[in-house]
Design a protein around this motif. Structure first.
Motif, PDB file in Angstrom:
ATOM      1  N   PHE A  69       1.622   9.355  -5.467  1.00 10.50           N
ATOM      2  CA  PHE A  69       2.135  10.460  -4.931  1.00 10.50           C
ATOM      3  C   PHE A  69       3.192  11.360  -6.165  1.00 10.50           C
ATOM      4  O   PHE A  69       3.219  12.372  -6.620  1.00 10.50           O
ATOM      5  CB  PHE A  69       2.804  10.713  -3.729  1.00 10.50           C
ATOM      6  CG  PHE A  69       3.187  11.912  -3.166  1.00 10.50           C
ATOM      7  CD1 PHE A  69       2.330  12.831  -2.783  1.00 10.50           C
ATOM      8  CD2 PHE A  69       4.353  12.173  -3.006  1.00 10.50           C
ATOM      9  CE1 PHE A  69       2.863  14.056  -2.439  1.00 10.50           C
ATOM     10  CE2 PHE A  69       4.768  13.453  -2.374  1.00 10.50           C
ATOM     11  CZ  PHE A  69       4.148  14.448  -2.168  1.00 10.50           C
ATOM     12  N   LEU A  70       4.153  10.371  -6.537  1.00  9.18           N
ATOM     13  CA  LEU A  70       5.097  10.509  -7.351  1.00  9.18           C
ATOM     14  C   LEU A  70       4.510  11.146  -8.706  1.00  9.18           C
ATOM     15  O   LEU A  70       5.099  11.832  -9.437  1.00  9.18           O
ATOM     16  CB  LEU A  70       6.169   9.488  -7.414  1.00  9.18           C
ATOM     17  CG  LEU A  70       7.247   9.193  -6.387  1.00  9.18           C
ATOM     18  CD1 LEU A  70       7.926   8.005  -6.736  1.00  9.18           C
ATOM     19  CD2 LEU A  70       8.162  10.566  -6.351  1.00  9.18           C
ATOM     20  N   ASP A  71       3.442  10.260  -9.259  1.00 12.05           N
ATOM     21  CA  ASP A  71       2.956  10.660 -10.504  1.00 12.05           C
ATOM     22  C   ASP A  71       2.171  11.908 -10.280  1.00 12.05           C
ATOM     23  O   ASP A  71       2.283  12.687 -11.263  1.00 12.05           O
ATOM     24  CB  ASP A  71       1.689   9.634 -10.521  1.00 12.05           C
ATOM     25  CG  ASP A  71       2.330   8.269 -11.234  1.00 12.05           C
ATOM     26  OD1 ASP A  71       3.701   8.382 -11.687  1.00 12.05           O
ATOM     27  OD2 ASP A  71       1.496   7.253 -11.014  1.00 12.05           O
ATOM     28  N   MET A 107       0.858  -1.326  -0.155  1.00 11.71           N
ATOM     29  CA  MET A 107      -0.055   0.017  -0.155  1.00 11.71           C
ATOM     30  C   MET A 107       1.007   1.271   0.195  1.00 11.71           C
ATOM     31  O   MET A 107       0.456   2.234  -0.862  1.00 11.71           O
ATOM     32  CB  MET A 107      -0.963  -0.044   1.335  1.00 11.71           C
ATOM     33  CG  MET A 107      -2.185  -0.935   1.022  1.00 11.71           C
ATOM     34  SD  MET A 107      -2.943  -0.879  -0.219  1.00 11.71           S
ATOM     35  CE  MET A 107      -3.956   0.642   0.017  1.00 11.71           C
ATOM     36  N   GLU A 108       2.119   1.164   0.946  1.00 10.14           N
ATOM     37  CA  GLU A 108       2.866   2.611   0.688  1.00 10.14           C
ATOM     38  C   GLU A 108       3.361   2.578  -0.439  1.00 10.14           C
ATOM     39  O   GLU A 108       3.584   4.055  -0.868  1.00 10.14           O
ATOM     40  CB  GLU A 108       3.991   2.246   2.027  1.00 10.14           C
ATOM     41  CG  GLU A 108       3.412   2.638   3.153  1.00 10.14           C
ATOM     42  CD  GLU A 108       2.997   3.860   3.825  1.00 10.14           C
ATOM     43  OE1 GLU A 108       3.468   4.945   3.117  1.00 10.14           O
ATOM     44  OE2 GLU A 108       1.954   3.995   4.249  1.00 10.14           O
ATOM     45  N   LYS A 109       3.670   1.279  -0.976  1.00 11.73           N
ATOM     46  CA  LYS A 109       4.323   1.769  -2.365  1.00 11.73           C
ATOM     47  C   LYS A 109       3.646   2.221  -3.563  1.00 11.73           C
ATOM     48  O   LYS A 109       3.785   3.117  -4.301  1.00 11.73           O
ATOM     49  CB  LYS A 109       4.904   0.197  -2.851  1.00 11.73           C
ATOM     50  CG  LYS A 109       6.351  -0.022  -2.448  1.00 11.73           C
ATOM     51  CD  LYS A 109       6.669  -1.471  -2.988  1.00 11.73           C
ATOM     52  CE  LYS A 109       7.983  -2.064  -2.138  1.00 11.73           C
ATOM     53  NZ  LYS A 109       8.237  -3.491  -2.943  1.00 11.73           N
ATOM     54  N   SER A 110       2.413   1.716  -3.350  1.00 12.13           N
ATOM     55  CA  SER A 110       1.212   2.248  -4.382  1.00 12.13           C
ATOM     56  C   SER A 110       1.002   3.791  -3.734  1.00 12.13           C
ATOM     57  O   SER A 110       0.869   4.670  -4.907  1.00 12.13           O
ATOM     58  CB  SER A 110      -0.029   1.788  -3.957  1.00 12.13           C
ATOM     59  OG  SER A 110      -1.077   1.914  -4.884  1.00 12.13           O
ATOM     60  N   ASN A 111       0.917   4.060  -2.614  1.00  6.40           N
ATOM     61  CA  ASN A 111       0.655   5.636  -2.361  1.00  6.40           C
ATOM     62  C   ASN A 111       1.800   6.390  -2.863  1.00  6.40           C
ATOM     63  O   ASN A 111       1.615   7.458  -3.389  1.00  6.40           O
ATOM     64  CB  ASN A 111       0.286   5.894  -0.978  1.00  6.40           C
ATOM     65  CG  ASN A 111      -0.837   5.015  -0.505  1.00  6.40           C
ATOM     66  OD1 ASN A 111      -1.800   4.991  -1.191  1.00  6.40           O
ATOM     67  ND2 ASN A 111      -1.033   4.727   0.796  1.00  6.40           N
TER      68      ASN A 111
END
Length: 137
Positions: free
Chosen positions: A62-64, A54-58
């Motif tokens: 966020f980076l996108d 989930m953190e990676k996805s978030n």
């Protein structure tokens, strides 16, 4: 004597069997506790892996968003830079036109001054001629 020794050995064997059963029960309890602990740790690992996913996805989301915002700001900066360049060009043209108009006004004022001076001289000459013609028959 044999009977007594046999009885003693049986009692000792029963005691040893009882100790073995107790030891096996304790070992089974420890194994059960270790199995529960292993299951708990597996559950914790699964939860942590899920949180990491989930953190990676978030973070990717966020980076996108940041990348899109940076691109938008870069586009906006490019547009403002072009507008600034156009405004500088327009200002240069207006300053040039203003300079030409100032030169034109200066020349016209000089011409007007010269014409006013010439008109004053012509009036004086006319007045002089009237005076002279008034004294002549």
């Amino acid at each position: 004597l044999i009977s007594s020794a046999t009885k003693s050995l049986r009692m000792e064997a029963e005691i040893l069997e009882k100790k073995l059963q107790d030891a096996q029960m304790k070992l089974a309890e420890k194994d059960g506790g270790k199995e529960k602990e292993i299951q708990g740790l597996k559950r914790l690992i699964s939860e942590l892996e899920f949180q990491l996913t989930m953190e990676k996805s978030n973070n990717e989301s966020f980076l996108d968003k940041l990348r899109k915002e940076i691109k938008h700001k870069a586009d906006e900066l490019e547009k403002l830079t072009q507008e600034k360049t156009q405004l500088i060009h327009s200002l240069s043209q207006v300053q040039e036109e203003n300079s030409l108009l100032q030169d034109t006004v200066r020349r016209e004022c000089e011409e007007r001054f010269e014409l006013t001076a010439a008109l004053g001289r012509a009036r004086e000459q006319v007045l002089e001629l009237r005076r002279l013609s008034g004294t002549l028959p």
